[in-house]
Design an enzyme around this catalytic site. Sequence first.
Site, PDB file in Angstrom:
ATOM      1  N   ARG A  29      -6.172  -7.234  12.202  1.00 52.31           N
ATOM      2  CA  ARG A  29      -5.517  -6.062  11.620  1.00 52.31           C
ATOM      3  C   ARG A  29      -4.478  -6.466  10.590  1.00 52.31           C
ATOM      4  O   ARG A  29      -3.731  -7.430  10.793  1.00 52.31           O
ATOM      5  CB  ARG A  29      -4.857  -5.216  12.726  1.00 52.31           C
ATOM      6  CG  ARG A  29      -5.863  -4.636  13.671  1.00 52.31           C
ATOM      7  CD  ARG A  29      -5.304  -3.528  14.547  1.00 52.31           C
ATOM      8  NE  ARG A  29      -6.275  -3.231  15.593  1.00 52.31           N
ATOM      9  CZ  ARG A  29      -7.377  -2.490  15.423  1.00 52.31           C
ATOM     10  NH1 ARG A  29      -7.624  -1.946  14.228  1.00 52.31           N
ATOM     11  NH2 ARG A  29      -8.220  -2.287  16.414  1.00 52.31           N
ATOM     12  N   ASP A  30      -4.437  -5.697   9.501  1.00 51.28           N
ATOM     13  CA  ASP A  30      -3.427  -5.929   8.470  1.00 51.28           C
ATOM     14  C   ASP A  30      -2.049  -5.633   9.063  1.00 51.28           C
ATOM     15  O   ASP A  30      -1.858  -4.660   9.785  1.00 51.28           O
ATOM     16  CB  ASP A  30      -3.703  -5.028   7.258  1.00 51.28           C
ATOM     17  CG  ASP A  30      -2.948  -5.481   6.032  1.00 51.28           C
ATOM     18  OD1 ASP A  30      -3.598  -5.964   5.077  1.00 51.28           O
ATOM     19  OD2 ASP A  30      -1.695  -5.364   6.001  1.00 51.28           O
ATOM     20  N   ILE A  31      -1.089  -6.473   8.723  1.00 47.93           N
ATOM     21  CA  ILE A  31       0.262  -6.333   9.266  1.00 47.93           C
ATOM     22  C   ILE A  31       0.963  -5.089   8.700  1.00 47.93           C
ATOM     23  O   ILE A  31       1.908  -4.586   9.305  1.00 47.93           O
ATOM     24  CB  ILE A  31       1.082  -7.621   8.978  1.00 47.93           C
ATOM     25  CG1 ILE A  31       2.239  -7.765   9.941  1.00 47.93           C
ATOM     26  CG2 ILE A  31       1.557  -7.676   7.539  1.00 47.93           C
ATOM     27  CD1 ILE A  31       2.859  -9.163   9.942  1.00 47.93           C
ATOM     28  N   ASN A  86      -9.325  -7.528  -3.480  1.00 42.75           N
ATOM     29  CA  ASN A  86      -8.435  -7.662  -4.627  1.00 42.75           C
ATOM     30  C   ASN A  86      -8.574  -9.090  -5.143  1.00 42.75           C
ATOM     31  O   ASN A  86      -8.536 -10.052  -4.359  1.00 42.75           O
ATOM     32  CB  ASN A  86      -6.989  -7.386  -4.214  1.00 42.75           C
ATOM     33  CG  ASN A  86      -6.783  -5.938  -3.805  1.00 42.75           C
ATOM     34  OD1 ASN A  86      -7.414  -5.038  -4.357  1.00 42.75           O
ATOM     35  ND2 ASN A  86      -5.918  -5.699  -2.840  1.00 42.75           N
ATOM     36  N   VAL A  95      -2.405 -12.685  -1.266  1.00 43.02           N
ATOM     37  CA  VAL A  95      -2.752 -13.845  -0.433  1.00 43.02           C
ATOM     38  C   VAL A  95      -4.017 -14.463  -1.029  1.00 43.02           C
ATOM     39  O   VAL A  95      -5.076 -13.813  -1.078  1.00 43.02           O
ATOM     40  CB  VAL A  95      -2.988 -13.444   1.037  1.00 43.02           C
ATOM     41  CG1 VAL A  95      -3.402 -14.667   1.861  1.00 43.02           C
ATOM     42  CG2 VAL A  95      -1.731 -12.797   1.632  1.00 43.02           C
ATOM     43  N   HIS A  99     -10.299 -12.490   1.359  1.00 45.97           N
ATOM     44  CA  HIS A  99     -10.294 -11.516   2.459  1.00 45.97           C
ATOM     45  C   HIS A  99     -10.787 -10.184   1.937  1.00 45.97           C
ATOM     46  O   HIS A  99     -10.414  -9.761   0.841  1.00 45.97           O
ATOM     47  CB  HIS A  99      -8.894 -11.359   3.066  1.00 45.97           C
ATOM     48  CG  HIS A  99      -7.831 -11.023   2.062  1.00 45.97           C
ATOM     49  ND1 HIS A  99      -7.273 -11.979   1.238  1.00 45.97           N
ATOM     50  CD2 HIS A  99      -7.263  -9.852   1.726  1.00 45.97           C
ATOM     51  CE1 HIS A  99      -6.395 -11.405   0.447  1.00 45.97           C
ATOM     52  NE2 HIS A  99      -6.364 -10.110   0.711  1.00 45.97           N
ATOM     53  N   HIS A 101     -10.682  -6.193   2.623  1.00 43.51           N
ATOM     54  CA  HIS A 101      -9.959  -5.140   3.349  1.00 43.51           C
ATOM     55  C   HIS A 101     -10.988  -4.106   3.821  1.00 43.51           C
ATOM     56  O   HIS A 101     -11.706  -3.528   2.986  1.00 43.51           O
ATOM     57  CB  HIS A 101      -8.976  -4.410   2.433  1.00 43.51           C
ATOM     58  CG  HIS A 101      -7.860  -5.236   1.873  1.00 43.51           C
ATOM     59  ND1 HIS A 101      -6.557  -5.121   2.295  1.00 43.51           N
ATOM     60  CD2 HIS A 101      -7.847  -6.172   0.891  1.00 43.51           C
ATOM     61  CE1 HIS A 101      -5.782  -5.939   1.605  1.00 43.51           C
ATOM     62  NE2 HIS A 101      -6.544  -6.593   0.735  1.00 43.51           N
TER      63      HIS A 101
HETATM   64  P1  5GP Z   1      -3.992  -8.671  -0.885  1.00 44.55           P
HETATM   65  O1  5GP Z   1      -2.767  -7.977  -1.428  1.00 44.55           O
HETATM   66  O2  5GP Z   1      -3.939 -10.162  -1.149  1.00 44.55           O
HETATM   67  O3  5GP Z   1      -5.288  -8.042  -1.281  1.00 44.55           O
HETATM   68  O4  5GP Z   1      -3.922  -8.455   0.693  1.00 44.55           O
HETATM   69  C1  5GP Z   1      -3.114  -9.219   1.533  1.00 44.55           C
HETATM   70  C2  5GP Z   1      -2.897  -8.410   2.773  1.00 44.55           C
HETATM   71  O5  5GP Z   1      -2.453  -9.276   3.793  1.00 44.55           O
HETATM   72  C3  5GP Z   1      -1.832  -7.316   2.630  1.00 44.55           C
HETATM   73  O6  5GP Z   1      -2.424  -6.042   2.896  1.00 44.55           O
HETATM   74  C4  5GP Z   1      -0.767  -7.705   3.655  1.00 44.55           C
HETATM   75  O7  5GP Z   1      -0.227  -6.574   4.323  1.00 44.55           O
HETATM   76  C5  5GP Z   1      -1.531  -8.610   4.593  1.00 44.55           C
HETATM   77  N1  5GP Z   1      -0.739  -9.648   5.216  1.00 44.55           N
HETATM   78  C6  5GP Z   1       0.165 -10.472   4.604  1.00 44.55           C
HETATM   79  N2  5GP Z   1       0.687 -11.332   5.494  1.00 44.55           N
HETATM   80  C7  5GP Z   1       0.094 -11.052   6.691  1.00 44.55           C
HETATM   81  C8  5GP Z   1       0.227 -11.623   7.988  1.00 44.55           C
HETATM   82  O8  5GP Z   1       0.994 -12.559   8.242  1.00 44.55           O
HETATM   83  N3  5GP Z   1      -0.537 -11.084   8.985  1.00 44.55           N
HETATM   84  C9  5GP Z   1      -1.396 -10.049   8.739  1.00 44.55           C
HETATM   85  N4  5GP Z   1      -2.096  -9.584   9.779  1.00 44.55           N
HETATM   86  N5  5GP Z   1      -1.547  -9.489   7.526  1.00 44.55           N
HETATM   87  C10 5GP Z   1      -0.813  -9.996   6.514  1.00 44.55           C
END
Ligand code: 5GP
Length: 112
Positions: A29-31, A86, A95, A99, A101
């Site tokens: 799950r996303d944090i 993304n 990140v 990944h 979503h």
């Molecule tokens: P991006 O912005 O790279 O597409 O998505 C990165 C996602 O990782 C974001 O939605 C953010 O909330 C999530 N995220 C960042 N750090 C962590 C973490 O330590 N644990 C979890 N579960 N999600 C994270």
Amino acid sequence: MADCIFCAIVAGEIPGDVVHESAGVIAFRDISPSAPTHVLVVTREHFRNVAEVAVADPSLVGEIAAVAGAVAAAEGVGDDWRLVFNTGAGAGQTVFHVHGHVLGGRPLRSLG
Ligand code: 5GP
Ligand code: ZN
């Protein structure tokens, strides 16, 4: 990869709320969820983005999609969900470990 938060979750060095696992990917799950269902499908191996993993191992992209479907089914979001990669800071990637979503559980606006 050093200093990669998702590599650390894959390795169990920091906790993740894992909902599904397969040979090549894990889903947790996303944090900071932006929908009632917001799960990240992450390769066990470090790749920078979806294009990089597609070149290195195309079957792994299929595995991400298959696990996304399994997660959506388990979450009960029916046929109404979105899988988003993304790619690049300018497109919202924060990140740099590939990944997808999985988003669902609320109406999702058309991108068109
Ligand atoms: P991006 O912005 O790279 O597409 O998505 C990165 C996602 O990782 C974001 O939605 C953010 O909330 C999530 N995220 C960042 N750090 C962590 C973490 O330590 N644990 C979890 N579960 N999600 C994270
Ligand atoms: Zn990584």
